[in-house]
Scaffold this motif. Structure first.
Motif, mmCIF file in Angstrom:
data_model
loop_
_atom_site.group_PDB
_atom_site.id
_atom_site.type_symbol
_atom_site.label_atom_id
_atom_site.label_comp_id
_atom_site.label_asym_id
_atom_site.label_seq_id
_atom_site.Cartn_x
_atom_site.Cartn_y
_atom_site.Cartn_z
ATOM 1 N N GLU A 44 -5.811 -121.588 -6.006
ATOM 2 C CA GLU A 44 -5.791 -120.727 -7.180
ATOM 3 C C GLU A 44 -7.211 -120.445 -7.648
ATOM 4 O OE1 GLU A 44 -3.332 -122.253 -10.242
ATOM 5 O OE2 GLU A 44 -1.469 -121.568 -9.298
ATOM 6 N N ASP A 45 -7.352 -119.435 -8.487
ATOM 7 C CA ASP A 45 -8.665 -119.025 -8.932
ATOM 8 C C ASP A 45 -9.361 -120.103 -9.762
ATOM 9 O OD1 ASP A 45 -10.628 -116.792 -9.138
ATOM 10 O OD2 ASP A 45 -10.256 -117.094 -11.275
ATOM 11 N N ASN A 46 -8.581 -120.959 -10.401
ATOM 12 C CA ASN A 46 -9.177 -122.051 -11.188
ATOM 13 C C ASN A 46 -9.510 -123.270 -10.342
ATOM 14 O OD1 ASN A 46 -6.674 -123.055 -10.616
ATOM 15 N ND2 ASN A 46 -5.941 -123.114 -12.738
ATOM 16 N N GLY A 47 -9.319 -123.162 -9.021
ATOM 17 C CA GLY A 47 -9.659 -124.253 -8.124
ATOM 18 C C GLY A 47 -8.519 -125.194 -7.808
ATOM 19 N N LEU A 48 -7.342 -124.965 -8.375
ATOM 20 C CA LEU A 48 -6.193 -125.837 -8.124
ATOM 21 C C LEU A 48 -5.713 -125.670 -6.686
ATOM 22 C CD1 LEU A 48 -4.120 -127.831 -9.283
ATOM 23 C CD2 LEU A 48 -2.694 -125.859 -9.902
ATOM 24 N N LEU A 49 -5.576 -126.798 -5.973
ATOM 25 C CA LEU A 49 -5.157 -126.770 -4.571
ATOM 26 C C LEU A 49 -3.640 -126.714 -4.508
ATOM 27 C CD1 LEU A 49 -7.587 -129.483 -3.143
ATOM 28 C CD2 LEU A 49 -7.942 -127.027 -3.342
ATOM 29 N N VAL A 50 -3.097 -125.515 -4.482
ATOM 30 C CA VAL A 50 -1.650 -125.320 -4.476
ATOM 31 C C VAL A 50 -1.104 -125.408 -3.060
ATOM 32 C CG1 VAL A 50 0.220 -123.734 -5.042
ATOM 33 C CG2 VAL A 50 -1.775 -123.883 -6.538
ATOM 34 N N GLY A 51 -1.733 -124.704 -2.140
ATOM 35 C CA GLY A 51 -1.262 -124.672 -0.763
ATOM 36 C C GLY A 51 -0.095 -123.716 -0.591
ATOM 37 N N LEU A 52 0.162 -123.362 0.655
ATOM 38 C CA LEU A 52 1.247 -122.443 0.972
ATOM 39 C C LEU A 52 2.129 -123.047 2.048
ATOM 40 C CD1 LEU A 52 -0.635 -119.010 1.246
ATOM 41 C CD2 LEU A 52 0.476 -119.989 -0.760
ATOM 42 N N ALA A 53 3.395 -122.668 1.992
ATOM 43 C CA ALA A 53 4.314 -123.054 3.053
ATOM 44 C C ALA A 53 3.940 -122.310 4.339
ATOM 45 C CB ALA A 53 5.753 -122.749 2.651
ATOM 46 N N GLU A 54 4.434 -122.786 5.473
ATOM 47 C CA GLU A 54 4.024 -122.242 6.758
ATOM 48 C C GLU A 54 4.329 -120.750 6.872
ATOM 49 O OE1 GLU A 54 4.781 -123.013 11.539
ATOM 50 O OE2 GLU A 54 5.543 -124.420 10.045
ATOM 51 N N GLU A 55 5.498 -120.329 6.417
ATOM 52 C CA GLU A 55 5.871 -118.914 6.518
ATOM 53 C C GLU A 55 4.981 -118.051 5.626
ATOM 54 O OE1 GLU A 55 9.817 -116.079 5.858
ATOM 55 O OE2 GLU A 55 10.017 -118.269 5.893
ATOM 56 N N GLU A 56 4.688 -118.539 4.407
ATOM 57 C CA GLU A 56 3.824 -117.770 3.513
ATOM 58 C C GLU A 56 2.401 -117.688 4.063
ATOM 59 O OE1 GLU A 56 4.415 -120.201 0.092
ATOM 60 O OE2 GLU A 56 5.752 -118.758 -0.863
ATOM 61 N N MET A 57 1.927 -118.784 4.651
ATOM 62 C CA MET A 57 0.580 -118.779 5.215
ATOM 63 C C MET A 57 0.481 -117.800 6.380
ATOM 64 S SD MET A 57 -2.475 -119.965 5.028
ATOM 65 C CE MET A 57 -2.339 -121.449 4.011
ATOM 66 N N ARG A 58 1.514 -117.767 7.216
ATOM 67 C CA ARG A 58 1.499 -116.845 8.346
ATOM 68 C C ARG A 58 1.467 -115.401 7.855
ATOM 69 N NH1 ARG A 58 4.989 -119.432 11.175
ATOM 70 N NH2 ARG A 58 6.822 -118.371 10.325
#
Length: 538
Positions: A55-69
């Motif tokens: 996120e823009d504030n630096g929070l490490l949210v991460g994405l699921a595999e399908e969203e990342m692809r």
């Protein structure tokens, strides 16, 4: 290099919000993202790093595999739109309040070069004699490991006595390219210098400097004249900090050149010996005179982090341990050099290009069927084929007219030279006897300052006795190297080691042209003793 955090889990952002939607963006949003990428590539001079899943504030949210692809697919479409390529630097899993594994991906976006305006970084190579500087450069640029007896360095030497002794005594230049996908482009596969330039989006120009103490004046000239973006300090694992290593480290610190350290020859030592050398380096870097934060690079993830932090903080000093014979950890250095961003932004570059043309003459050659050729760095402005310039000052302080017939940059033809770039200029039948190192080529509209006397605030690093009026020293101001005499020490009669004062110097042989860019450079003086002067004034 511009780094942008991207979070594809967000919905369409509010106006002015920097958060980005990468999963199936609308056409309007896609065009907006492409425009942002163009601007960020321009700011990063052709490079940008995107962090997907942060996120823009630096929070490490991460994405699921399908969203990342899906996000990477969108980013690839954006890059194609602007004529760039993307390279995944690293992926990391994050602990987030979710049942599914989530990842963060860092992606390097690099624009395919046009009109030969590839990203160019100059790296000065420092270190004690026999530490393996030329051998490491030979391995990097030739693409073949060394045989343990110095075979890799033979192509770098310029003189017969260098080949016979195995020691560098002059300044040589070697190039290492990276294409838009981050792949190494060097002399392997029988490539020529022209082919390397044509295939590369990023070019690393290594300035191989001498390590022996008797060639220290050549090393100083290379650091002050060629204005490297950063320096590589090579330390042999089996000898540690020895010989001129401390002096070269002091030169980089005094000139405020960012540097990173490579510990070589680890194949010759036990692991404990390598660790002892690294601990010795860390102690020196943490001393009050250095104030550096050592960062040992042991993995590809460390290399990516080191490249980003090295550009953001001048205090971070990455340390690599490698072997030019076995090739151990050599890839980590290549990853670092590939990601290392330019240390000057596009705004500074644009401001320099708006000024009048100023070119520093560092080398002079005579080339058959070409004529007189000068090599150096364009301090400001733009230089084109056919430009009319004036060169000087001569011994009597005059400037002579000349014409730029052709330009070569990194050994390939170039139509336009921009501020901050190094190149060679062909001057046709201009009499070589009228030229000397240290001259400047400037626009006829400029009224260059002719300097015979100048004052500078100096810090005396070392002197066995006292430094006083009447001393003769060799002064290095940018590309100028000339003997000068001390005319006056303000507010003091003499100086001892560690003291500071404003000193007036007078050139002994002839006046020099003082460029606007040179005035802000530190001035080194060296004679029987050694010191550094800052804030030189004409």
């Amino acid at each position: 290099m511009w780094t942008e955090a991207m979070d594809s889990t967000k919905s369409e952002p509010l106006k002015g919000s920097p958060e980005l939607k990468l999963v199936n963006p609308s056409q309007y949003r896609f065009e907006h993202l492409v425009t942002q990428m163009k601007w960020r590539l321009q700011e990063g001079r052709g490079e940008a790093v995107y962090q997907i899943g942060v996120e823009d504030n630096g929070l490490l949210v991460g994405l699921a595999e399908e969203e990342m692809r899906a996000s990477l697919k969108t980013l690839h479409r954006m890059a194609e739109k602007v004529g760039a390529d993307i390279t995944v630097l690293r992926e990391r899993e994050v602990d987030y309040d979710s049942d599914m594994p989530r990842k963060i991906t860092e992606v390097l976006v690099r624009k395919v070069p046009d009109n030969q305006q590839f990203l160019d970084l100059r790296v000065a190579v420092l270190g004690n004699v026999d530490s393996g500087k030329s051998t490491l450069l030979g391995v990097l640029t030739q693409g073949e490991l060394d045989n343990g007896r110095g075979r890799a360095r033979l192509n770098l030497f310029r003189h017969l006595h260098e080949i016979q002794s195995g020691r560098t005594s002059s300044i040589s230049f070697e190039i290492l390219g990276f294409n838009s996908k981050g792949e190494v482009v060097n002399y392997s596969d029988s490539r020529t210098a022209e082919e390397i330039c044509e295939s590369s989006s990023k070019m690393i120009t290594f300035i191989d400097l001498a390590g022996h103490h008797k060639y220290l004046h050549t090393t100083i000239f290379g650091l002050t004249s060629y204005c490297p973006d950063c320096a590589l300090l090579l330390v042999s694992a089996n000898t540690g900090i020895a010989g001129t290593t401390r002096e070269h480290l002091g030169l980089a610190l005094a000139l405020k050149v960012p540097f990173f350290i490579v510990v070589s020859k680890i194949d010759l030592c036990a692991k404990t010996t390598v660790e002892r050398t690294v601990r010795q380096l860390e102690r020196v870097l943490k001393q009050p005179g250095c104030h550096k934060v050592p960062m040992l690079v042991t993995s590809e993830d460390d290399a990516v982090t080191a490249a980003q932090q090295f550009a953001q903080s001048p205090n971070v000093t990455p340390i690599f341990t490698l072997s030019s014979v076995s090739g151990e950890s050599l890839d980590l250095l290549k990853v670092f050099l590939n990601i290392l961003p330019p240390l000057t932004n596009s705004k500074e570059q644009e401001e320099l290009m708006q000024q009048l043309t100023e070119f520093q003459v560092d080398e002079i050659y005579t080339v058959p069927e070409v004529g007189t050729v000068v090599g150096g760095t364009l301090s400001s402005g733009i230089c084109r084929e056919g430009d009319q310039l004036v060169v000087g000052p001569t011994d009597d302080g005059c400037f002579l007219e000349l014409r730029v017939c052709s330009i070569q940059r990194n050994r390939s033809a170039c139509r336009v030279l921009r501020a901050g770039q190094a190149a060679t200029l062909a001057l046709g039948d201009f009499d070589r006897a009228l030229l000397r190192k240290g001259m400047v080529m400037v626009s006829p509209e400029m009224n260059p300052t002719i300097c015979s006397v100048f004052e500078a605030e100096i810090v005396l690093l070392f002197h066995a006795t006292t430094f006083r009026r009447g001393f003769q020293v060799t002064v290095h101001v940018g590309n100028v190297r000339q003997t000068a005499v001390v005319e006056k020490i303000h507010a003091k009669d003499k100086l001892r080691t560690g003291e500071k004062a404003v000193v007036r110097f007078r050139f002994l042989k002839h006046p020099e042209g003082v460029l606007s860019a040179t005035c802000s450079l530190p001035t080194f003086w060296r004679g029987a003793k050694f010191g550094v002067a800052r804030k030189g004034q004409s």
